[in-house]
Design a protein around this motif. Structure first.
Motif, PDB file in Angstrom:
ATOM      1  N   LEU A 189       0.773  -1.213   0.150  1.00 11.47           N
ATOM      2  CA  LEU A 189      -0.136   0.050  -0.096  1.00 11.47           C
ATOM      3  C   LEU A 189       0.854   1.353   0.142  1.00 11.47           C
ATOM      4  N   PHE A 190       2.028   1.037   0.880  1.00  8.59           N
ATOM      5  CA  PHE A 190       2.896   2.477   0.642  1.00  8.59           C
ATOM      6  C   PHE A 190       3.249   2.369  -0.868  1.00  8.59           C
ATOM      7  N   GLY A 191       3.632   1.256  -1.447  1.00 11.09           N
ATOM      8  CA  GLY A 191       4.097   1.564  -2.985  1.00 11.09           C
ATOM      9  C   GLY A 191       2.905   1.929  -3.627  1.00 11.09           C
ATOM     10  N   MET A 192       1.824   1.589  -3.517  1.00 12.89           N
ATOM     11  CA  MET A 192       0.781   2.035  -4.379  1.00 12.89           C
ATOM     12  C   MET A 192       0.517   3.538  -4.316  1.00 12.89           C
ATOM     13  N   MET A 193       0.632   4.117  -2.905  1.00 16.86           N
ATOM     14  CA  MET A 193       0.522   5.516  -2.797  1.00 16.86           C
ATOM     15  C   MET A 193       1.475   6.173  -3.607  1.00 16.86           C
ATOM     16  N   PHE A 194       2.833   5.904  -3.418  1.00 16.73           N
ATOM     17  CA  PHE A 194       3.816   6.486  -4.564  1.00 16.73           C
ATOM     18  C   PHE A 194       3.624   6.211  -6.024  1.00 16.73           C
ATOM     19  N   PHE A 233       3.048   9.289  -8.627  1.00 11.13           N
ATOM     20  CA  PHE A 233       4.098   9.363  -9.647  1.00 11.13           C
ATOM     21  C   PHE A 233       3.751   9.326 -10.873  1.00 11.13           C
ATOM     22  N   PHE A 234       3.116   7.971 -10.912  1.00  9.94           N
ATOM     23  CA  PHE A 234       2.677   7.588 -12.446  1.00  9.94           C
ATOM     24  C   PHE A 234       1.512   8.398 -12.886  1.00  9.94           C
ATOM     25  N   GLY A 235       0.721   8.743 -11.915  1.00  4.83           N
ATOM     26  CA  GLY A 235      -0.525   9.529 -12.524  1.00  4.83           C
ATOM     27  C   GLY A 235      -0.014  10.673 -13.089  1.00  4.83           C
ATOM     28  N   PRO A 236       0.635  11.717 -12.626  1.00  5.63           N
ATOM     29  CA  PRO A 236       1.114  12.908 -13.405  1.00  5.63           C
ATOM     30  C   PRO A 236       1.920  12.625 -14.615  1.00  5.63           C
ATOM     31  N   LEU A 237       2.781  11.684 -14.300  1.00  7.85           N
ATOM     32  CA  LEU A 237       3.775  11.297 -15.399  1.00  7.85           C
ATOM     33  C   LEU A 237       3.202  11.115 -16.823  1.00  7.85           C
ATOM     34  N   SER A 238       2.205  10.302 -16.763  1.00  6.78           N
ATOM     35  CA  SER A 238       1.346   9.931 -18.071  1.00  6.78           C
ATOM     36  C   SER A 238       0.687  11.195 -18.766  1.00  6.78           C
ATOM     37  N   LEU A 244       4.017  -0.301  -6.404  1.00  7.96           N
ATOM     38  CA  LEU A 244       4.414   0.878  -7.216  1.00  7.96           C
ATOM     39  C   LEU A 244       3.407   0.774  -8.650  1.00  7.96           C
ATOM     40  N   GLY A 245       3.564  -0.412  -9.163  1.00  6.23           N
ATOM     41  CA  GLY A 245       2.760  -0.650 -10.494  1.00  6.23           C
ATOM     42  C   GLY A 245       1.298  -0.874 -10.021  1.00  6.23           C
ATOM     43  N   ILE A 246       1.053  -1.496  -9.187  1.00 14.55           N
ATOM     44  CA  ILE A 246      -0.489  -1.571  -8.863  1.00 14.55           C
ATOM     45  C   ILE A 246      -1.031  -0.287  -8.634  1.00 14.55           C
ATOM     46  N   GLY A 247      -0.553   0.595  -8.021  1.00 16.08           N
ATOM     47  CA  GLY A 247      -1.114   2.094  -7.829  1.00 16.08           C
ATOM     48  C   GLY A 247      -0.965   2.793  -8.959  1.00 16.08           C
ATOM     49  N   GLY A 248       0.311   2.744  -9.905  1.00 15.42           N
ATOM     50  CA  GLY A 248       0.286   3.619 -10.968  1.00 15.42           C
ATOM     51  C   GLY A 248      -0.452   3.054 -11.965  1.00 15.42           C
ATOM     52  N   VAL A 249      -0.999   1.922 -12.216  1.00 16.84           N
ATOM     53  CA  VAL A 249      -1.724   1.561 -13.545  1.00 16.84           C
ATOM     54  C   VAL A 249      -3.409   2.125 -13.189  1.00 16.84           C
ATOM     55  N   GLY A 272      -3.456   8.248  -4.528  1.00 14.51           N
ATOM     56  CA  GLY A 272      -2.287   8.406  -3.678  1.00 14.51           C
ATOM     57  C   GLY A 272      -2.632   8.811  -2.100  1.00 14.51           C
ATOM     58  N   ILE A 273      -3.105   9.947  -2.199  1.00 13.52           N
ATOM     59  CA  ILE A 273      -3.552  10.434  -0.613  1.00 13.52           C
ATOM     60  C   ILE A 273      -4.467   9.377   0.038  1.00 13.52           C
ATOM     61  N   GLY A 274      -5.511   8.910  -0.764  1.00 10.24           N
ATOM     62  CA  GLY A 274      -6.237   7.590  -0.250  1.00 10.24           C
ATOM     63  C   GLY A 274      -5.429   6.617   0.171  1.00 10.24           C
ATOM     64  N   ARG A 275      -4.169   6.166  -0.577  1.00 10.30           N
ATOM     65  CA  ARG A 275      -3.457   5.130  -0.198  1.00 10.30           C
ATOM     66  C   ARG A 275      -2.921   5.081   1.364  1.00 10.30           C
ATOM     67  N   SER A 276      -2.904   6.296   2.105  1.00 10.16           N
ATOM     68  CA  SER A 276      -2.489   6.324   3.373  1.00 10.16           C
ATOM     69  C   SER A 276      -3.628   5.850   4.178  1.00 10.16           C
TER      70      SER A 276
END
Length: 437
Positions: free
Chosen positions: A66-71, A75-80, A121-126, A384-388
């Motif tokens: 879940l920490f990975g999902m938050m980051f 990160f990946f949302g704005p990047l796309s 990281l991948g789960i949260g970013g996709v 991301g904020i929700g992941r906390s």
């Protein structure tokens, strides 16, 4: 020179084979995304026994992903929004598929935690990227419905995880369920072949040939003039960074309320997803039966998401979300009260419909609220904020379990966030946005 409004053309398109293919491949990504995420709740009872974990240790271990999902989401949302959806989706699928597969080979908590974080990281970013892509190509009249159907793949993945766990764990051990996660990595070339790129990114990169190909698939009779000029309103202004733009033009209150609603909803989702089998096991149900409750939770989520998406297209999404959060708080509260199996399964299904299902509808609402230029940023940061909250969910469950409280008190604690989310979402989206982003 003829101006072609791409946004209007997509809005008015009839649902056809192109939409089916987009829905299928986006949903497939989300199915494995959900599988990889729910898998921890499936193996948790076995891990606690095999590694002699305390409830607090188990709760902390569940939070690494879940920490990975938050980051990943932040990160990946704005990047796309800058480099395109397809590249980011490919990177995220590679991360969550490869590291979940490697998770099956670990031998201690440290290795397990590292693999879960990297997969997270991948789960949260996709998630924000497939939601944004589905939103951008869906006809306006059925946009919420298509996004929620697509995101229901998360619940299908959860059911698949629980179902395979019931079969694989007794026969081959807990590692076996992680090995299944290699499938999306093997399918990645097909995913990239069939998924279109974001229309805004195609126009921004001046890839008019690909844009015309996609528009022809959307509207088979589409034949642009040679001097046609494409227009796609993104609402973008040059002087605003995407993150800052989330708070401008009457969006401040709504953005904050989205963040609170995501936090509270994800807290409920992951508290239940991580601890429901263990709590039911503690209440006297054998492991197989307690995993069945996890399947029922995700079955309910599918009906809640699709039904909620249909209702959101008929009424305002905010109204449906408010009602769903009220039902979520009530149904979770009742789970701790002793009742017959049928009633218990109905309450679990209702809880799934109005927690996981509501979370899916939240994504659809956020995607439609923000203009295109900041859509993935808006979804990514809300997620991301929700992941906390998602991180806190397993920890809260582990803390409550270690306190040896009566069973019903655990569920009362899980229900309180539903009431808070209800208040937050009722305040969102009431301010009218100005035309600029």
């Amino acid at each position: 020179m003829k101006q072609i409004d791409v946004h209007q053309l997509i809005d008015e398109a009839r649902f056809n084979r192109f939409h089916w293919m987009l829905l299928f491949w986006c949903a497939l990504v989300i199915i494995f995304d959900g599988y990889d995420l729910v898998i921890y709740g499936v193996v948790l009872p076995k891990l606690m026994t095999e590694w002699a974990l305390t409830p607090l240790q188990a709760g902390a271990l569940g939070s690494y992903a879940l920490f990975g999902m938050m980051f990943g989401a932040m990160f990946f949302g704005p990047l796309s929004d800058k480099i395109g959806r397809k590249k980011v989706i490919a990177a995220c699928v590679t991360l969550f598929s490869a590291f979940t597969f490697l998770n099956g080979f670990v031998t201690d908590m440290t290795e397990f935690g590292i693999c879960r974080f990297m997969a997270g990281l991948g789960i949260g970013g996709v998630m924000p990227n497939v939601v944004a892509l589905m939103t951008e190509y869906s006809p306006k009249k059925i946009r919420s419905l298509l996004v929620t159907i697509m995101f229901s793949g998360y619940s299908v993945g959860g059911m698949l995880s629980a179902g395979l766990g019931i079969w694989l764990i007794p026969a081959y051990g807990w590692s076996a369920v992680f090995f299944v996660a290699i499938i999306p990595l093997l399918l990645l070339p097909l995913i990239l072949y069939f998924l279109p790129e974001s229309p805004a990114f195609l126009l921004h990169s001046k890839n008019y040939v690909q844009m015309e190909k996609v528009l022809h698939q959307l509207k088979p009779g589409f034949h642009p003039a040679q001097d046609a000029e494409y227009h796609y309103a993104t609402g973008k202004t040059a002087d605003q960074a995407p993150l800052i733009a989330l708070f401008r033009n009457n969006r401040l209150l709504t953005t904050l309320m989205f963040w609170i609603a995501f936090f509270m909803c994800l807290l409920m989702v992951y508290a239940l997803g991580s601890w429901l089998p263990k709590l039911m096991n503690k209440a006297g149900y054998p492991l197989g039966s307690s995993l069945m409750f996890l399947m029922v939770l995700n079955i309910g989520a599918i009906f809640g998401a699709i039904g909620g998406g249909w209702l959101a297209d008929q009424f305002h999404p905010r109204r449906i979300l408010t009602i769903f959060f009220i039902i979520a708080a009530g149904s979770i509260s009742l789970l701790g009260i002793k009742s017959n199996t049928l009633m218990l399964n109905m309450l679990v299904a209702l809880a799934g419909a109005t927690t996981i299902g509501t979370q899916i509808l939240l994504y659809a609402y956020v995607a439609q609220y923000y203009p295109l230029s900041i859509r993935s940023t808006g979804i990514g940061w809300a997620s991301g904020i929700g992941r906390s909250g998602a991180i806190l969910g397993p920890i809260l469950g582990g803390t409550l379990l270690s306190m040896n409280l009566p069973l019903e008190f655990n569920f009362y604690a899980f229900a309180i966030p539903g009431a808070i989310a209800c208040i937050a979402i009722s305040l969102a989206g009431r301010q009218t946005q100005t035309l600029s982003s």
